[in-house]
Design a protein around this motif. Structure first.
Motif, PDB file in Angstrom:
ATOM      1  N   THR A  17       0.830  -1.202   0.000  1.00 24.71           N
ATOM      2  CA  THR A  17       0.000   0.000   0.000  1.00 24.71           C
ATOM      3  C   THR A  17       0.865   1.252   0.000  1.00 24.71           C
ATOM      4  OG1 THR A  17      -1.767  -1.161   1.152  1.00 24.71           O
ATOM      5  CG2 THR A  17      -1.813   1.235   1.252  1.00 24.71           C
ATOM      6  N   ALA A  18       1.909   1.267   0.795  1.00 25.08           N
ATOM      7  CA  ALA A  18       2.785   2.440   0.883  1.00 25.08           C
ATOM      8  C   ALA A  18       3.490   2.722  -0.435  1.00 25.08           C
ATOM      9  CB  ALA A  18       3.817   2.235   1.991  1.00 25.08           C
ATOM     10  N   MET A  19       3.840   1.697  -1.170  1.00 23.61           N
ATOM     11  CA  MET A  19       4.558   1.890  -2.424  1.00 23.61           C
ATOM     12  C   MET A  19       3.654   2.428  -3.527  1.00 23.61           C
ATOM     13  SD  MET A  19       7.677   1.381  -1.993  1.00 23.61           S
ATOM     14  CE  MET A  19       8.434   1.011  -0.453  1.00 23.61           C
ATOM     15  N   GLY A  20       2.365   2.185  -3.440  1.00 21.74           N
ATOM     16  CA  GLY A  20       1.446   2.707  -4.446  1.00 21.74           C
ATOM     17  C   GLY A  20       1.576   2.010  -5.791  1.00 21.74           C
ATOM     18  N   ASP A  21       0.968   2.633  -6.799  1.00 21.94           N
ATOM     19  CA  ASP A  21       0.928   2.014  -8.125  1.00 21.94           C
ATOM     20  C   ASP A  21       1.925   2.601  -9.116  1.00 21.94           C
ATOM     21  OD1 ASP A  21      -1.162   0.329  -7.364  1.00 21.94           O
ATOM     22  OD2 ASP A  21      -2.681   1.801  -7.924  1.00 21.94           O
ATOM     23  N   ALA A  51      10.688   5.924  -2.450  1.00 19.32           N
ATOM     24  CA  ALA A  51      10.410   4.557  -2.011  1.00 19.32           C
ATOM     25  C   ALA A  51      10.970   4.322  -0.607  1.00 19.32           C
ATOM     26  CB  ALA A  51      10.990   3.556  -2.998  1.00 19.32           C
ATOM     27  N   ALA A  52      12.172   4.836  -0.345  1.00 24.30           N
ATOM     28  CA  ALA A  52      12.773   4.679   0.979  1.00 24.30           C
ATOM     29  C   ALA A  52      11.931   5.366   2.050  1.00 24.30           C
ATOM     30  CB  ALA A  52      14.197   5.228   0.983  1.00 24.30           C
ATOM     31  N   ASP A  53      11.475   6.576   1.773  1.00 25.79           N
ATOM     32  CA  ASP A  53      10.631   7.292   2.733  1.00 25.79           C
ATOM     33  C   ASP A  53       9.320   6.559   2.981  1.00 25.79           C
ATOM     34  OD1 ASP A  53      12.432   9.320   3.187  1.00 25.79           O
ATOM     35  OD2 ASP A  53      11.403  10.796   1.921  1.00 25.79           O
ATOM     36  N   ALA A  71       9.984   3.425   5.074  1.00 23.84           N
ATOM     37  CA  ALA A  71      10.213   3.795   6.477  1.00 23.84           C
ATOM     38  C   ALA A  71       8.900   4.121   7.175  1.00 23.84           C
ATOM     39  CB  ALA A  71      11.159   4.991   6.555  1.00 23.84           C
ATOM     40  N   GLU A  72       8.032   4.854   6.500  1.00 28.85           N
ATOM     41  CA  GLU A  72       6.715   5.188   7.064  1.00 28.85           C
ATOM     42  C   GLU A  72       5.902   3.920   7.323  1.00 28.85           C
ATOM     43  OE1 GLU A  72       3.919   7.691   8.607  1.00 28.85           O
ATOM     44  OE2 GLU A  72       5.730   8.466   7.670  1.00 28.85           O
ATOM     45  N   ALA A  73       5.901   2.995   6.362  1.00 26.78           N
ATOM     46  CA  ALA A  73       5.148   1.742   6.517  1.00 26.78           C
ATOM     47  C   ALA A  73       5.678   0.899   7.670  1.00 26.78           C
ATOM     48  CB  ALA A  73       5.194   0.935   5.216  1.00 26.78           C
ATOM     49  N   THR A 114      15.808   7.131   7.535  1.00 24.33           N
ATOM     50  CA  THR A 114      15.849   5.947   8.395  1.00 24.33           C
ATOM     51  C   THR A 114      15.946   4.669   7.571  1.00 24.33           C
ATOM     52  OG1 THR A 114      13.434   5.939   8.519  1.00 24.33           O
ATOM     53  CG2 THR A 114      14.603   7.038  10.299  1.00 24.33           C
ATOM     54  N   VAL A 115      15.582   4.743   6.303  1.00 27.16           N
ATOM     55  CA  VAL A 115      15.758   3.637   5.358  1.00 27.16           C
ATOM     56  C   VAL A 115      16.517   4.218   4.179  1.00 27.16           C
ATOM     57  CG1 VAL A 115      14.597   2.048   3.783  1.00 27.16           C
ATOM     58  CG2 VAL A 115      13.643   2.423   6.052  1.00 27.16           C
ATOM     59  N   SER A 116      17.617   3.612   3.827  1.00 28.88           N
ATOM     60  CA  SER A 116      18.434   4.146   2.743  1.00 28.88           C
ATOM     61  C   SER A 116      18.059   3.512   1.409  1.00 28.88           C
ATOM     62  CB  SER A 116      19.916   3.903   3.021  1.00 28.88           C
ATOM     63  OG  SER A 116      20.200   2.521   2.914  1.00 28.88           O
ATOM     64  N   VAL A 117      18.465   4.173   0.352  1.00 29.81           N
ATOM     65  CA  VAL A 117      18.257   3.622  -0.986  1.00 29.81           C
ATOM     66  C   VAL A 117      19.013   2.293  -1.112  1.00 29.81           C
ATOM     67  CG1 VAL A 117      18.623   4.040  -3.444  1.00 29.81           C
ATOM     68  CG2 VAL A 117      17.801   5.886  -1.979  1.00 29.81           C
ATOM     69  N   ALA A 118      20.120   2.152  -0.407  1.00 28.43           N
ATOM     70  CA  ALA A 118      20.882   0.891  -0.435  1.00 28.43           C
ATOM     71  C   ALA A 118      20.028  -0.272   0.053  1.00 28.43           C
ATOM     72  CB  ALA A 118      22.146   1.024   0.408  1.00 28.43           C
ATOM     73  N   VAL A 119      19.164  -0.015   1.027  1.00 25.05           N
ATOM     74  CA  VAL A 119      18.262  -1.065   1.510  1.00 25.05           C
ATOM     75  C   VAL A 119      17.309  -1.478   0.400  1.00 25.05           C
ATOM     76  CG1 VAL A 119      16.370  -1.553   3.118  1.00 25.05           C
ATOM     77  CG2 VAL A 119      18.431  -0.399   3.926  1.00 25.05           C
TER      78      VAL A 119
END
Length: 58
Positions: A8-12, A20-22, A25-27, A39-44
């Motif tokens: 849901t957080a990633m959307g369509d 995507a990282a933000d 992290a929110e999810a 808090t979540v990096s693009v590397a993740v």
């Protein structure tokens, strides 16, 4: 992790790596503070794509 919350957080639509990282992290309940470090990096996200858990369409 709750997979449905992440989907849901990633959307369509397509997202930049930082978007995507933000959203991830929110999810996960760990949003980045305004103006603070991520808090979540693009590397993740790269690791999740490599593991087949996210799709890289770029």
């Amino acid at each position: 992790m709750v997979a449905e919350a992440i989907r849901t957080a990633m959307g369509d639509g397509p997202l930049d790596g930082w978007q995507a990282a933000d959203r991830l992290a929110e999810a996960l309940g760990t949003p980045a503070p305004p103006g603070g470090p991520a808090t979540v990096s693009v590397a993740v996200l790269v690791e999740l794509v490599t593991a087949g858990l996210l799709v890289n369409l770029s």
